[in-house]
Design an enzyme around this catalytic site. Structure first.
Site, PDB file in Angstrom:
ATOM      1  N   ASP A 141      12.038  82.683-174.355  1.00 42.07           N
ATOM      2  CA  ASP A 141      11.823  82.257-175.738  1.00 42.07           C
ATOM      3  C   ASP A 141      10.443  82.656-176.266  1.00 42.07           C
ATOM      4  OD1 ASP A 141      14.303  81.113-175.890  1.00 42.07           O
ATOM      5  OD2 ASP A 141      13.624  79.068-175.525  1.00 42.07           O
ATOM      6  N   GLN A 306      21.302  87.387-171.673  1.00 45.74           N
ATOM      7  CA  GLN A 306      19.986  87.880-172.075  1.00 45.74           C
ATOM      8  C   GLN A 306      18.930  87.677-171.005  1.00 45.74           C
ATOM      9  OE1 GLN A 306      19.523  86.411-176.528  1.00 45.74           O
ATOM     10  NE2 GLN A 306      20.975  85.187-175.398  1.00 45.74           N
TER      11      GLN A 306
END
Length: 410
Positions: A141, A306
């Site tokens: 993130d 991902q």
């Protein structure tokens, strides 16, 4: 220099795995091996859950060629945990450390992991127990404060960029409206990375990009899609899983009736295709009624792919993750120090970073957000973001197509 602290070391890997977290693990091991203050190097099986059980594996005798293979393997080799320790849990961690004569603790993870380090460190100080606690940064993130970027992000961003490069060509071949949901509960860095799929001077997608830092409005979303669809004859859209309205309500929760939450009370976002389906239905209903067309709308959720995708790893990300681990070990062995390692950029051209120590309290449980200077009209990312992003991601494949307006290749 304080007197040499002798004892054992524990390394743990927490939270969501990444493509390079094992580089950090190996970096710490390399930094500790052979040091006279370190007797055994323990790997905690499933992070803090393993620590409280004393579930350790010894790592000090691992051969270098094996460590290199571990480093180049994705995911968390030691196993991870989503446990978010409170004070009582951290007390059990500390008691396990006392039992096993642990004097060095390294924890690779994100915001919550740094907070665990902080609490355990404070407990040790209260008890007068010498313990060096170091947080090693990790999160796809990219949301750790005081860090230019974090290990794991570059490789995940490379996956997103290449996925959009391919999906853009797919969307060009069979025009329609396509939505891709990307990780990012509170920060939009990974979704913003989708713009690396664009080539200069073309009509490449993503044509629209939505991140948590910009309030999401359903009516504006439909207007945005309609405008892009009219302009390009198709529309490729990047959406952060954590988009929310002006009141902070997650759109994923707002548009569905039965909302699943995790152990921390967070609405489940990753691992579910709900948001993509909900936005697809919204477009079919509202835009379909406006245009009178039966629109071709599809959605994919990139989800966990991902994080640990083999064969799509940034070499810069690998090197920096390894160095972050080594730096943590170096500092822990240098004296009476605790803290977190922060990757801080010195220059863009040439690209250069430093690995600096910051206080645990400065990073613990805090969130860094995508700078709003990069967000255009709440539905796009300015190309200037590529200057920040490109060196972290590294080289991308070259692709080409035909320009039917000029009958030339481009």
């Amino acid at each position: 220099m304080s007197e040499l602290l002798k004892g054992n070391a524990v390394i743990g890997q927490s939270g969501g795995p990444t493509a390079v977290i094992n580089q950090s693990l190996v970096g710490v091991i390399e930094g500790l091996k052979g040091h006279p203050g370190v007797e055994k190097i323990y790997g905690a099986h499933h992070a803090v859950a393993g620590i409280v059980k004393g579930d350790f594996i010894e790592l000090q005798d691992c051969a270098q060629d094996f460590l290199d293979k571990i480093a180049n393997s994705p995911s968390s080799a030691l196993g991870s945990s989503r446990d978010k320790p409170d004070a009582a849990y951290c007390k059990r961690i500390f008691e396990s450390f006392e039992k096993h004569n642990v004097r060095y603790f390294f924890y690779a993870g994100g915001n919550d992991s740094s907070d665990t380090c902080r609490i355990v460190n404070e407990l040790a100080k209260e008890e007068g127990y010498e313990l060096r606690c170091f947080h090693v940064p990790k999160t796809v993130d990219n949301d750790l404060v005081l860090n230019d970027h974090t290990p794991g992000f570059g490789s995940a961003a490379k996956f997103v960029a290449q996925a959009f490069m391919g999906d853009n060509l797919d969307n060009r071949a069979l025009p329609g409206i396509k939505i891709n949901i990307i990780m990012g509960r509170h920060a939009g860095f990974l979704t913003a990375a989708s713009i690396l799929g664009r080539r200069a001077g073309t009509d490449d997608g993503p044509h629209l990009v939505y991140v948590p830092e910009a309030p999401f409005d359903e009516n504006k979303f439909i207007d945005d899609v309609e405008a892009a669809y009219k302009k390009f004859g198709r529309c490729l859209i990047a959406v952060s899983e954590g988009i929310s309205d002006k009141d902070g309500t997650a759109i994923a929760a707002k548009l569905q009736e039965n909302v699943e939450t995790d152990a921390h009370g967070n609405v489940q976002l990753s691992g579910s295709g709900a948001l993509g389906d909900l936005l697809s239905d919204l477009i079919k209903d509202k835009l379909g009624k406006r245009t009178g067309e039966k629109l071709r709308v599809r959605a994919d959720t990139f989800g966990y792919l991902q994080r640990s995708f083999v064969g799509c790893v940034s070499e810069v990300d690998q090197a920096e993750a390894r160095q972050a681990g080594r730096r943590a070990a170096e500092l822990a062995l240098s004296g009476d120090l605790d803290g977190s390692i922060a990757i801080q950029r010195v220059s863009d051209d040439p690209y250069k970073v430093e690995f600096n120590r910051i206080e645990l309290s400065d990073v613990a449980a805090k969130t860094q957000h995508l700078d709003t200077k990069y967000i255009v009209d709440g539905c796009n990312i300015d190309d200037s973001f590529k200057v920040y992003l490109a060196p972290i991601v590294g080289e991308l494949p070259e692709i080409a197509t035909f320009d039917f307006a000029t009958a030339e290749a481009k």
